[in-house]
Scaffold this active site. Structure first.
Site, short mmCIF file in Angstrom:
data_model
loop_
_atom_site.label_atom_id
_atom_site.label_comp_id
_atom_site.label_asym_id
_atom_site.label_seq_id
_atom_site.Cartn_x
_atom_site.Cartn_y
_atom_site.Cartn_z
N ASN A 36 12.94 16.96 -36.37
CA ASN A 36 13.95 17.38 -37.74
C ASN A 36 14.66 18.70 -37.23
OD1 ASN A 36 12.96 15.59 -39.58
ND2 ASN A 36 11.23 17.02 -40.38
N ARG A 88 10.26 10.34 -38.96
CA ARG A 88 9.70 10.58 -37.80
C ARG A 88 8.37 9.81 -37.19
NH1 ARG A 88 8.51 16.65 -37.59
NH2 ARG A 88 7.78 16.05 -39.67
#
Length: 90
Positions: free
Chosen positions: A37, A19
């Site tokens: 996520n 990320r």
């Protein structure tokens, strides 16, 4: 022409800096959207920019995480122009 890409990444993609790396790449390319996520172990990404820029963005992610990405479900859409930055989604 601006486009939107919606991607679900599967594999060992959580916990490897995915990320934060996606955010760094996106901000360097002026891509807007988010990455998060999912509870099932996948990573979901929605991004908007010019189509060529998005292709470069995805290529960089795929190159950096090729050993962790098992599959990527990619869907191209018309841009909604609803994002101002690239962030971690909730």
């Amino acid at each position: 022409m601006k486009k939107q890409v919606h991607v679900f990444y599967t594999g060992r993609v959580q916990g490897v800096g995915f990320r934060f790396t996606a955010i760094d790449i996106a901000r360097g390319l002026d891509v807007c959207g988010w990455v998060k996520n999912l509870r099932d172990g996948r990573v979901e990404l929605v991004a908007e920019a010019e189509e060529d820029t998005l292709k470069d963005f995805l290529s960089r992610i795929n190159t950096l995480f090729s050993r962790y990405i098992q599959d990527a479900e990619v869907e191209w859409r018309a841009a909604l122009v609803e994002f101002k930055d690239f962030t971690i989604g909730v």
